[in-house]
Design an enzyme around this catalytic site. Structure first.
Site, short mmCIF file in Angstrom:
data_model
loop_
_atom_site.label_atom_id
_atom_site.label_comp_id
_atom_site.label_asym_id
_atom_site.label_seq_id
_atom_site.Cartn_x
_atom_site.Cartn_y
_atom_site.Cartn_z
CG HIS A 25 -0.71 -0.21 2.49
ND1 HIS A 25 0.32 0.44 3.11
CD2 HIS A 25 -1.25 -1.01 3.44
CE1 HIS A 25 0.40 0.07 4.36
NE2 HIS A 25 -0.54 -0.82 4.59
CG ASP A 83 -0.79 -7.29 6.38
OD1 ASP A 83 -1.80 -6.81 6.91
OD2 ASP A 83 0.36 -6.94 6.69
CG HIS A 145 -0.01 0.09 11.88
ND1 HIS A 145 -0.28 0.57 10.62
CD2 HIS A 145 -0.20 -1.24 11.79
CE1 HIS A 145 -0.58 -0.42 9.81
NE2 HIS A 145 -0.55 -1.52 10.49
CG ASP A 164 1.64 -4.79 11.29
OD1 ASP A 164 1.91 -5.86 10.74
OD2 ASP A 164 0.69 -4.06 10.93
CE1 TYR A 192 6.32 -3.46 8.57
CE2 TYR A 192 6.37 -2.52 10.77
CZ TYR A 192 5.73 -3.25 9.79
OH TYR A 192 4.49 -3.78 10.05
CG HIS A 225 5.03 -7.87 8.34
ND1 HIS A 225 4.46 -8.46 7.25
CD2 HIS A 225 4.12 -6.98 8.81
CE1 HIS A 225 3.24 -7.96 7.06
NE2 HIS A 225 3.02 -7.06 7.99
FE1 FEO Z 1 -0.94 -3.58 9.73
FE2 FEO Z 1 1.05 -6.12 8.61
O1 FEO Z 1 -0.51 -5.12 8.78
#
Ligand code: FEO
Length: 398
Positions: A25, A83, A145, A164, A192, A225
């Site tokens: 995104h 995700d 977040h 995240d 990130y 992630h």
């Molecule tokens: Fe806020 Fe990895 O999604």
């Protein structure tokens, strides 16, 4: 069949690797990403988060490599962004768990994503659930977040599942921090932070304080992630505290675009002036760089200097793009200035300066404008402006 990866006595990574993701995104993910889901093989097998919808089969193969998915009794959804929850409804349908735990805002978000009754159960900070032989406690992490964000802490194993937070976009089959190059992971985790977490830095600082007061000292932090932190989890926590503080250092970022080279000539003179003061400068053309690189470069910078040519009485579109993106990231403690070249209407360069002001960048000089091509005098003015900015950075930054 794809295999689960054992990460501790009872916990397995059952996520997916998105090797070729290049845009998340708007965030340019040059190294892809992972969607980390975790399976706790306690007496009540528990799945923590799922994956992006397209990777449902990959996750289920990894789960099947260690357990019949039907034996999963509990699911925890720490974060409702798609995700991690894209495969949730399908997973619930396949597994038929006894309970699916979410935060209150997670419940709202997931209802609005899936428009079906997923039989979710709301938990809040301090709630604990028995997973059979171990206990999971929950800590809501609102706006880290998203409003729904939540951490889950597996108490005996001392593992924190942090959604995240503490993550990075990096596709790898080497899941642990100590299996990867340190410079690389610091850079990717920093990028990130700059692109995802930065707007919530005040909340990060409060949250880190709260976690400290709760006495949590996990031996492993497992985000949604990138790498799992096992070598020294306190290191990434300390880096978050540093990045969230947004203390300016002796660095400056010049972001610009150019049509016929004039704005670029100006940018290079300004950069030389800043460098001459001993301040490190990065010159980023929006023709060659993406907005995520700019956000990353800006994280520890003291100054944002922006330059544009004028096109059809507007700033150049690439500048509008990057400033829109940076405005949302709400970087603090910046000084700045606008510059550029024009043919017959210099007003858009003043508008660029106003855009900086609207981002709460403190302007240190009026916009520097040059008609068509800068001559020697104009180039000298650009360099003087750079020296001026360099001195101000030296006074302001560590
Ligand atoms: Fe806020 Fe990895 O999604």
């Amino acid at each position: 069949m794809m295999q689960a990866v054992k990460i501790s006595e009872k916990v397995y990574w059952v996520g997916a690797i998105d090797w070729n993701l290049r845009d998340f995104h708007g965030y340019a993910t040059h190294r892809g990403t992972t969607y980390n889901a975790y399976l706790i093989l306690s007496e009540k097998p528990t799945l923590v988060d799922t994956v992006k919808k397209e990777f449902y089969d990959e996750m289920m193969q990894r789960i099947r490599s260690v357990i019949d998915p039907k034996k999963i009794q509990l699911i925890i959804s720490n974060h409702s962004e798609l995700d991690h929850s894209g495969a949730l409804a399908q997973t619930i349908a396949a597994v038929e768990p006894q309970e699916v735990y979410v935060s209150a805002m997670g419940m709202k978000d997931l209802m609005e994503h899936f428009h079906q009754d997923l039989k979710l159960k709301v938990v809040k900070t301090g709630d604990r659930i028995d997973v059979g032989g171990d206990t999971i406690s929950f800590v809501e992490a609102r706006m880290l977040h998203w409003p729904d964000s939540m951490f889950s802490y597996l108490e005996k194993e001392n593992i924190l599942f942090s959604n995240d937070v503490f993550g990075m976009h990096y596709a790898t089959d080497r899941l642990f921090d100590d299996e990867n190059d340190e410079h690389l992971w610091i850079s990717e985790a920093e990028k990130y932070y700059a692109n995802i977490v930065l707007p919530y830095s005040d909340i990060v600082l409060r949250f880190l304080d709260q976690v400290k007061q709760m006495g949590l000292s996990p031996r492993m932090i497992a985000p949604d992630h990138g790498f799992i932190w096992r070598k020294d989890p306190a290191r990434i926590v300390a880096l978050y505290a540093k990045w969230a503080a947004q203390k300016p250092t002796q660095k400056a970022v010049i972001v610009y675009d150019t049509m016929w080279g004039s704005s670029e000539k100006m940018a290079r003179q300004i950069a030389d002036g800043i460098s001459s003061c001993g301040v490190q400068v990065r010159l980023l053309s929006m023709h060659h760089n993406d907005r995520s690189e700019v956000a990353h470069a800006l994280l520890d910078s003291a100054a944002l200097i922006v330059g544009t040519p004028v096109l059809n009485s507007q700033i150049f579109p690439s500048l509008a793009d990057v400033l829109c993106y940076l405005k949302g990231l709400r970087k603090k403690n910046l000084i700045g200035v606008a510059f550029g070249s024009y043919g017959w209407n210099g007003a858009p360069i003043d508008e660029l300066a106003k855009m900086l002001e609207n981002m709460h960048v403190q302007l240190v000089a009026p916009a520097l404008k040059v008609c068509f091509v800068p001559d020697e005098e104009a180039l000298n003015k650009c360099r003087e402006l750079g020296v001026n900015i360099g001195h101000q950075i030296k006074e302001k930054a560590n």
